[in-house]
Design a protein around this motif. Structure first.
Motif, PDB file in Angstrom:
ATOM      1  N   PHE A 177     -20.006 -25.208  31.190  1.00 54.43           N
ATOM      2  CA  PHE A 177     -20.970 -26.079  30.515  1.00 54.43           C
ATOM      3  C   PHE A 177     -21.575 -27.056  31.507  1.00 54.43           C
ATOM      4  N   GLU A 178     -22.880 -27.333  31.333  1.00 55.71           N
ATOM      5  CA  GLU A 178     -23.568 -28.360  32.117  1.00 55.71           C
ATOM      6  C   GLU A 178     -24.359 -29.243  31.172  1.00 55.71           C
ATOM      7  N   TYR A 209     -17.381 -30.888  20.304  1.00 59.71           N
ATOM      8  CA  TYR A 209     -17.093 -29.489  19.996  1.00 59.71           C
ATOM      9  C   TYR A 209     -16.047 -28.931  20.953  1.00 59.71           C
ATOM     10  N   PHE A 210     -16.257 -29.132  22.256  1.00 62.57           N
ATOM     11  CA  PHE A 210     -15.325 -28.574  23.231  1.00 62.57           C
ATOM     12  C   PHE A 210     -13.982 -29.291  23.215  1.00 62.57           C
ATOM     13  N   VAL A 213      -8.275 -28.649  21.754  1.00 67.18           N
ATOM     14  CA  VAL A 213      -7.085 -29.020  20.980  1.00 67.18           C
ATOM     15  C   VAL A 213      -6.610 -27.839  20.127  1.00 67.18           C
ATOM     16  N   ALA A 214      -7.551 -27.114  19.555  1.00 66.52           N
ATOM     17  CA  ALA A 214      -7.182 -25.941  18.757  1.00 66.52           C
ATOM     18  C   ALA A 214      -6.505 -24.880  19.608  1.00 66.52           C
ATOM     19  N   ASP A 242      -7.778 -31.758  25.934  1.00 64.97           N
ATOM     20  CA  ASP A 242      -9.199 -32.040  26.143  1.00 64.97           C
ATOM     21  C   ASP A 242      -9.762 -30.912  26.993  1.00 64.97           C
ATOM     22  N   ALA A 243     -11.031 -31.054  27.398  1.00 69.77           N
ATOM     23  CA  ALA A 243     -11.685 -29.983  28.144  1.00 69.77           C
ATOM     24  C   ALA A 243     -12.372 -30.531  29.386  1.00 69.77           C
ATOM     25  N   ALA A 244     -12.348 -29.717  30.447  1.00 68.81           N
ATOM     26  CA  ALA A 244     -13.090 -30.003  31.676  1.00 68.81           C
ATOM     27  C   ALA A 244     -14.206 -28.977  31.812  1.00 68.81           C
ATOM     28  N   PHE A 245     -15.313 -29.405  32.433  1.00 69.05           N
ATOM     29  CA  PHE A 245     -16.487 -28.553  32.539  1.00 69.05           C
ATOM     30  C   PHE A 245     -16.573 -27.890  33.905  1.00 69.05           C
TER      31      PHE A 245
END
Length: 267
Positions: free
Chosen positions: A127-128, A144-145, A150-151, A156-159
């Motif tokens: 993602f950017e 969203y991410f 978590v699901a 959390d998320a890193a791009f």
């Protein structure tokens, strides 16, 4: 006196004035932790708001007017709060008009925060962000991410950008430790105010800093990782994708020490 304040151009905002903003997405903001009625990195926050206003609206308010609005919101609540200052166009969205009027300023306060304790596990997502150098609103992808991560059993998320480089996390900057220096990812990212504070204080402490491309395959060679934002200068990261990250308490303590070296200043 209340811990929550919502002020428009230095005065309490009415429900009628706030209603059109409920779904507004053409705006930018800065977020800060206020302690004892003061903030760290005030110059960085003002520079962020000024630069982003010119980018989005073609003009910016004088710094002193912005400071007046920030002061009014801080004085309306307790000494310790989370503060968000949002600038938006009075012309609204989805219109070519917008260069005539100065941007409006909505300042909100809420309970203070120091962020999660960690250590965190981050998923990796291709993602950017659009206009990554601007801290703008309306970014549905971040939430969203986060929820997707978590699901999937992460925190959390890193791009990862189109060149395969780690850039930033959902609402965080990334920072790494290679055993000798603090390493900042080379990619299109938002330069956070906390990142700026820590960077300049690390320089004063004589701590080496490097900026280089970091891909998921490079994580094995690193000795520590954190995320940082206006809540905190460092939450430890224990895993990114499938790669376990070593615990680095010295690195985390170093970032917090650098942040605390930045004086709190009155707005």
């Amino acid at each position: 006196m209340t811990i929550y304040a919502a002020q428009l151009d230095g005065r309490e905002a009415s429900a009628t004035e706030l209603a059109p903003l409920a779904f507004a997405g053409y705006a930018h903001f800065t977020a800060a932790q206020v302690r004892g009625g003061r903030v760290r990195g005030l110059d960085l926050h003002l520079d962020r708001l000024r630069t982003a206003s010119v980018r989005l609206f073609g003009k910016a308010l004088p710094d002193e007017r912005v400071r007046e609005f920030l002061r009014a919101a801080i004085e309306a609540g307790p000494a310790d709060v989370s503060l968000t200052a949002t600038m938006y166009s009075r012309s609204g969205e989805f219109t070519a008009a917008g260069g005539a009027a100065e941007p409006a300023v909505l300042v909100r306060t809420g309970p203070p925060s120091s962020g999660p304790e960690g250590p965190l596990a981050l998923s990796t997502v291709a993602f950017e962000r659009v206009l990554p150098e601007v801290k703008h609103v309306g970014e549905v992808a971040k939430t969203y991410f986060l929820r997707e991560a978590v699901a999937g059993g992460f925190d959390d998320a890193a791009f990862v950008d189109r060149e395969g480089r780690l850039s930033e996390a959902t609402i965080w900057n990334l920072a790494f430790w290679d055993g000798e220096a603090v390493v900042w990812p080379e990619a299109a990212v938002l330069t956070g105010t906390t990142m700026g504070i820590v960077g300049r204080r690390l320089a004063e402490l004589g701590i080496p800093q490097r900026t280089r491309e970091i891909r998921p395959a490079d994580l094995h060679s690193l000795s520590g990782a954190v995320v940082m934002n206006s809540w905190t200068p460092g939450v430890p990261v224990r895993r990114i994708g499938a790669v376990d990250i070593p615990a680095a308490p010295f690195f985390v303590e170093l970032l917090h020490r650098a942040h605390e070296a930045e004086p709190l200043r009155s707005v």
